[in-house]
Each structure stands twice: as structure tokens, then as C-alpha cells.
Write a protein that holds these residues in place. Structure first.
Motif, PDB file in Angstrom:
ATOM      1  N   THR A   1      21.651 -30.320  24.265  1.00  0.00           N
ATOM      2  CA  THR A   1      20.847 -31.166  25.135  1.00  0.00           C
ATOM      3  C   THR A   1      21.774 -32.107  25.891  1.00  0.00           C
ATOM      4  O   THR A   1      22.676 -32.699  25.311  1.00  0.00           O
TER       5      THR A   1
ATOM      6  N   GLU B   1      22.000 -35.403  28.651  1.00  0.00           N
ATOM      7  CA  GLU B   1      21.250 -36.558  29.128  1.00  0.00           C
ATOM      8  C   GLU B   1      21.958 -37.175  30.325  1.00  0.00           C
ATOM      9  O   GLU B   1      23.162 -37.403  30.296  1.00  0.00           O
TER      10      GLU B   1
ATOM     11  N   ASP C   1      14.254 -28.839  38.086  1.00  0.00           N
ATOM     12  CA  ASP C   1      13.056 -28.333  37.419  1.00  0.00           C
ATOM     13  C   ASP C   1      13.354 -26.946  36.858  1.00  0.00           C
ATOM     14  O   ASP C   1      12.729 -25.964  37.220  1.00  0.00           O
TER      15      ASP C   1
ATOM     16  N   ASP D   1      13.713 -26.558  31.363  1.00  0.00           N
ATOM     17  CA  ASP D   1      14.280 -27.009  30.096  1.00  0.00           C
ATOM     18  C   ASP D   1      14.265 -28.533  29.945  1.00  0.00           C
ATOM     19  O   ASP D   1      14.759 -29.060  28.955  1.00  0.00           O
ATOM     20  N   GLU D   2      13.707 -29.238  30.932  1.00  0.00           N
ATOM     21  CA  GLU D   2      13.672 -30.696  30.863  1.00  0.00           C
ATOM     22  C   GLU D   2      12.645 -31.148  29.834  1.00  0.00           C
ATOM     23  O   GLU D   2      11.595 -30.525  29.660  1.00  0.00           O
ATOM     24  N   ARG D   3      12.962 -32.237  29.160  1.00  0.00           N
ATOM     25  CA  ARG D   3      12.001 -32.870  28.259  1.00  0.00           C
ATOM     26  C   ARG D   3      11.273 -33.928  29.057  1.00  0.00           C
ATOM     27  O   ARG D   3      11.873 -34.749  29.735  1.00  0.00           O
ATOM     28  N   ARG D   4       9.962 -33.895  28.961  1.00  0.00           N
ATOM     29  CA  ARG D   4       9.154 -34.833  29.727  1.00  0.00           C
ATOM     30  C   ARG D   4       8.098 -35.442  28.837  1.00  0.00           C
ATOM     31  O   ARG D   4       7.636 -34.822  27.892  1.00  0.00           O
TER      32      ARG D   4
END
Length: 112
Positions: free
Chosen positions: A23, A25, A97, A100-103
Motif C-alpha cells: 500500500t 500513501e 482511479d 485500488d484506492e481506499r476510500r
């Protein structure tokens, strides 16, 4: 410029090791400094501390933006220009977009 310096935002990139799959950031922080170089120095020192706190690593990417507005409601905090031959939908898919983004929960707006 006042005696405290100007405002700069710094975008730094991290890899979080405690996460699987890998992951990454992106983090934007705000600094008051006498120059862009001083702001990056301050941000990178904090980035090292942050990386240790989150069991990650700072990847050495620091992008600086000198604020033209005083920080406050609606002030522009960061801007990055990138040239690309991609059409808008493909550009968004490639850089922002990917799926795989955490939202968090969707934000409802007056537009629907």
C-alpha cells in the motif's frame, strides 16, 4: 513576505510495510518556511518520523508548492501539472482511479 516566511505544501510518498498487498500513501503537509528548500527539509524530516510511526518507508519523493493564497477556506494548497496524451477517462484511470484506492463512505453532494 512576512518575517515568518511563506506557506508551502509538500506532497510526500510512502510505502506502508504492515499492509498487504503493498500500500502506498500520498500525503500533503503544510509548512511555513523562508524558501522552498527549507520547506522540503522540514517536510522530509517529518516524513521520516511519520514513516517510522506507521511502519513504512518514505520513498524520497517531495514535491513542493508555494501557496499564493493565505491558508484558509478555499485556498489552493497544492497543484501539479502533468503533460499526457491520454484522454480524460484514461488519464483518470491511469493516475487516480485505478480501482485500488481506499476510500471512505461516498460523500453526498447537492449534485447527486
Amino acid at each position: 513576505m512576512d518575517t515568518q516566511g511563506a506557506w508551502f505544501s509538500i506532497r510526500c510518498l510512502f510505502r506502508l510495510h504492515a499492509e498487504a498487498p503493498a500500500t502506498y500513501e500520498e500525503r500533503v503537509t503544510l509548512w511555513r518556511a523562508s524558501s522552498p528548500a527549507e520547506a522540503v527539509t522540514l517536510a522530509e524530516a517529518e516524513a521520516g518520523e511519520y514513516a517510522a510511526d506507521v511502519a513504512g518507508e518514505y520513498l524520497g519523493l517531495a514535491q513542493v508548492y508555494a501557496l499564493t493564497d493565505e491558508p484558509g477556506h478555499g485556498a489552493e494548497l497544492f497543484s501539479l501539472l502533468r503533460e499526457s496524451p491520454l484522454q480524460p477517462a484514461a488519464y483518470l484511470d491511469a493516475f487516480f482511479d485505478t480501482g485500488d484506492e481506499r476510500r471512505g463512505a461516498p460523500i453526498e453532494t447537492s449534485e447527486g
